[in-house]
Design a protein around this motif. Structure first.
Motif, mmCIF file in Angstrom:
data_model
loop_
_atom_site.group_PDB
_atom_site.id
_atom_site.type_symbol
_atom_site.label_atom_id
_atom_site.label_comp_id
_atom_site.label_asym_id
_atom_site.label_seq_id
_atom_site.Cartn_x
_atom_site.Cartn_y
_atom_site.Cartn_z
ATOM 1 N N LYS A 158 41.234 48.427 43.300
ATOM 2 C CA LYS A 158 40.333 47.630 42.468
ATOM 3 C C LYS A 158 41.010 47.458 41.118
ATOM 4 N N LEU A 159 41.392 46.221 40.807
ATOM 5 C CA LEU A 159 42.113 45.954 39.562
ATOM 6 C C LEU A 159 41.324 44.937 38.751
ATOM 7 N N VAL A 160 40.863 45.378 37.601
ATOM 8 C CA VAL A 160 39.973 44.550 36.800
ATOM 9 C C VAL A 160 40.503 44.526 35.376
ATOM 10 N N TYR A 161 40.674 43.329 34.837
ATOM 11 C CA TYR A 161 41.175 43.249 33.456
ATOM 12 C C TYR A 161 40.453 42.156 32.695
ATOM 13 N N ASN A 162 40.530 42.249 31.391
ATOM 14 C CA ASN A 162 39.862 41.255 30.557
ATOM 15 C C ASN A 162 40.708 40.001 30.468
ATOM 16 N N ALA A 163 40.080 38.861 30.747
ATOM 17 C CA ALA A 163 40.784 37.588 30.561
ATOM 18 C C ALA A 163 40.525 37.130 29.131
ATOM 19 N N ASN A 164 41.577 37.043 28.343
ATOM 20 C CA ASN A 164 41.406 36.544 26.980
ATOM 21 C C ASN A 164 41.387 35.028 26.973
ATOM 22 N N HIS A 165 41.818 34.425 28.060
ATOM 23 C CA HIS A 165 41.821 32.968 28.231
ATOM 24 C C HIS A 165 41.693 32.709 29.718
ATOM 25 N N ILE A 166 41.103 31.590 30.090
ATOM 26 C CA ILE A 166 40.941 31.297 31.520
ATOM 27 C C ILE A 166 42.296 31.289 32.234
ATOM 28 N N ASN A 167 43.352 30.943 31.508
ATOM 29 C CA ASN A 167 44.674 30.912 32.142
ATOM 30 C C ASN A 167 45.142 32.299 32.582
ATOM 31 N N ASP A 168 44.498 33.355 32.070
ATOM 32 C CA ASP A 168 44.845 34.720 32.497
ATOM 33 C C ASP A 168 44.320 35.030 33.908
ATOM 34 N N CYS A 169 43.418 34.193 34.419
ATOM 35 C CA CYS A 169 42.800 34.504 35.729
ATOM 36 C C CYS A 169 43.737 34.262 36.899
ATOM 37 N N PHE A 170 44.776 33.450 36.693
ATOM 38 C CA PHE A 170 45.558 33.014 37.860
ATOM 39 C C PHE A 170 46.318 34.156 38.519
ATOM 40 N N GLU A 171 46.711 35.174 37.751
ATOM 41 C CA GLU A 171 47.420 36.268 38.428
ATOM 42 C C GLU A 171 46.467 37.084 39.296
ATOM 43 N N ALA A 172 45.184 37.089 38.938
ATOM 44 C CA ALA A 172 44.191 37.740 39.816
ATOM 45 C C ALA A 172 44.056 36.922 41.100
#
Ligand code: NAP
Length: 524
Positions: A158-172
């Motif tokens: 389970k890997l959960v991190y804060n997206a500071n920008h929507i562009n951070d979501c793509f690696e998830a």
């Protein structure tokens, strides 16, 4: 199969039982017992709760994850590691389906031994190994995921991190897409909201939704009602096509509600999302590139709103896509279509949407606008569409804008007058149109036009639709002017978008109903 888990975040036993009953009644097939929220935490208290779940909800047994989060990883209370592990081991014995152990804790030999021994006594129970980063992305999320997967047979990372920008979501998204097994990966925060919904399309093992806003256990967590009713959680599968509105801000937008309702009504396997793209042209480009380069995300259509309408036009121009001649002339795009092969097409549905709203409310033909003196306040994307539409008919237009150079540029393109906002004090127009975002939720107490400038007999149109009656329209109504709210334009332009997205007509009446319900019974 993706489970929708509802966290139980109660401080006491009775409160926990209430939340559990509510969650089961709301259709939760999985619960996450956040035992770190409990006061006077003990292994026996958690075992008692598990026994109670098994006995009270016997007809619809939810799967149960037991978590006792470390304070440093977002836990509610500062319980020592030894107690947290004792609680989790007791939960295994008491019949938990999953226990969630922080990987940083499990990585220590003694802890690993203790947890492994407990699990060996209940082969039905499974291990989730989690890592959280509340600041931002992990330095090597794929590496960490691989390390976790190989650390214990059958462990669910389970890997959960804060997206500071929507562009951070793509690696998830990439991590879920590349995985052939069970992974829980999503982002926290407003910018990460879509990752909680898309997780189901990408086969994430679990996504979380709270009972209500007050019982949310992580930033950006949706409620179970939002997930199921607004974002069609139950209908999402790997074939679901994605759509959305790109904007900043975007939380106020009613586009997800109306498009999803129309998709549902038409039985279409499509989902429409709010896409908070903060920043300027570079951030917009990165987002659209990220979407377009991942065909497996199945993004097929995008609405574009403040502040990206001109960025959208530039993007399509620079990337060799198709731009309908009208959008080209307006200089702004509010609709993008993406093909399976990454080809992009751009349209503007504001032009016709606004014109029809004005003539419909004034009960006149388009030609009757010829020669009418019109004040357009604003010089952004919507102003461009409206100025183009009115200038095609021959209206006498003056553009007023906070940034004078933008008013001047727009006026030069369409042969209009221009002025700064202070020029509104000399206003002498029959029709005044607000094309700025001033007065929009969450700042409904602002107006871009001083009330002294509005006179009886004028027509005042506010393109802002949330709230339906803005301060500008309220003051105009009180001054004896005729008012037009932004709702008809919004429905008109959304109907055209829906046809572009699907090739079929949307349901305008359904859209209107949803808008008026959402705006709490404001003037219809
Ligand atoms: P945009 O391209 O970003 O333009 C925003 C405009 O608002 C610019 O002229 C900007 O002036 C002005 N502005 C922003 N903040 C201001 C402030 N504090 N004081 C004075 N002026 C300010 O946005 P857009 O896409 O044109 O959208 C504008 C509004 O239209 C949105 O808020 C939305 O509610 C409404 N809209 C309605 C519909 C509908 O269907 N009803 C559809 C689309 C949009 P500067 O140039 O000085 O920055």
């Amino acid at each position: 199969m993706t489970h929708l888990a509802v966290p139980i975040s109660a401080a006491g036993f009775d409160e926990a039982l209430c939340q559990i009953r509510e969650a089961v009644a709301a259709g939760a097939a999985m619960l996450e017992l956040r035992t770190d929220y409990l006061e006077a935490l003990s292994p026996s208290l958690v075992a008692k709760l598990l026994a109670e779940i098994r006995s009270t909800s016997a007809s619809r047994q939810p799967a149960v994850i037991v978590t006792c989060r470390d304070k440093n990883q977002g836990g509610a209370r500062d319980y020592p590691e030894e107690l947290r592990l004792d609680v989790l081991c007791a939960a295994v014995t008491a019949g938990a389906d999953f226990i969630d152990v922080e990987y940083s804790s499990f990585a220590r030999q003694a802890n690993r031994k203790k947890v492994s021994e407990a699990l060996s006594n209940n082969p039905e129970a499974r291990l989730i190994l989690s890592a959280h980063d509340f600041k931002g992305s992990f330095s090597d999320i794929a590496g960490l995921c691989g390390e976790i997967e190989s650390s214990y047979p059958g462990a669910v990372p389970k890997l959960v991190y804060n997206a500071n920008h929507i562009n951070d979501c793509f690696e998830a998204f990439d991590l879920l897409h590349q995985g052939d097994g069970e992974r829980i990966v999503f982002c926290m925060g407003q910018a990460g909201l879509i990752s909680r919904i898309i997780a189901k399309k990408l086969g994430g093992f679990v996504t979380f939704a709270s009972l209500d806003q007050a019982s949310a256990t992580a930033p950006g967590q949706l409620t179970i009602e939002q997930s199921r009713e607004l974002y069609r959680y139950d209908s999402i599968n790997s074939d679901t096509e994605l759509y959305g509105v790109i904007g900043s801000p975007v939380g106020h937008s009613l586009s997800p509600a109306i498009h999803n309702a129309c998709f549902e009504h038409a039985g279409m396997n499509k989902l429409y999302l709010p896409l908070l793209v903060e920043g300027g042209k570079a951030d917009f480009e990165q987002f659209v590139n990220s979407v377009a380069s991942r065909a497996w995300l199945d993004f097929r259509g995008l609405s574009v709103t403040i502040p990206h309408k001109q960025n959208a036009l530039d993007y399509v121009r620079e990337n060799g896509g198709f731009i309908e001649p009208l959008a080209q002339r307006i200089g702004a795009v509010n609709t993008l279509l993406l093909s399976e092969h990454g080809r992009i097409r751009a349209y503007n549905t504001d032009y016709a949407g606004a014109l029809d709203a004005i003539t419909g409310a004034m009960n006149i033909a388009k030609k009757d606008l010829k020669g009418l003196s019109v004040a357009v306040v604003g010089a952004g994307g919507v102003a461009r569409a409206i100025v183009a539409a009115l200038s095609d008919i021959g209206a006498d237009i003056t553009v007023y804008n906070r940034t004078l150079s933008k008013a001047q540029r727009l006026a030069a393109e369409f042969a209009c007058g221009f002025d700064g906002l202070d020029g509104l004090s000399r206003l002498d127009a029959k029709l005044l149109i607000n094309c700025t975002s001033v007065g929009m939720h969450p700042k409904p107490d602002e107006s871009p036009v001083p009330k002294e400038c509005i006179r009886k007999g004028m027509v005042v149109f506010d393109t802002v639709y949330n709230p339906a009656e803005t301060l500008l329209l309220r003051q105009a109504r009180r001054a004896g002017a005729k008012t037009i709210d932004g709702v008809s334009m919004f429905v008109n332009q959304a109907m055209t978008q829906f046809r572009l997205f699907t090739g079929r007509a949307g349901d305008a009446e359904l859209m209107r109903e949803i808008i008026h319900d959402s705006l709490f019974g404001q003037v219809r």
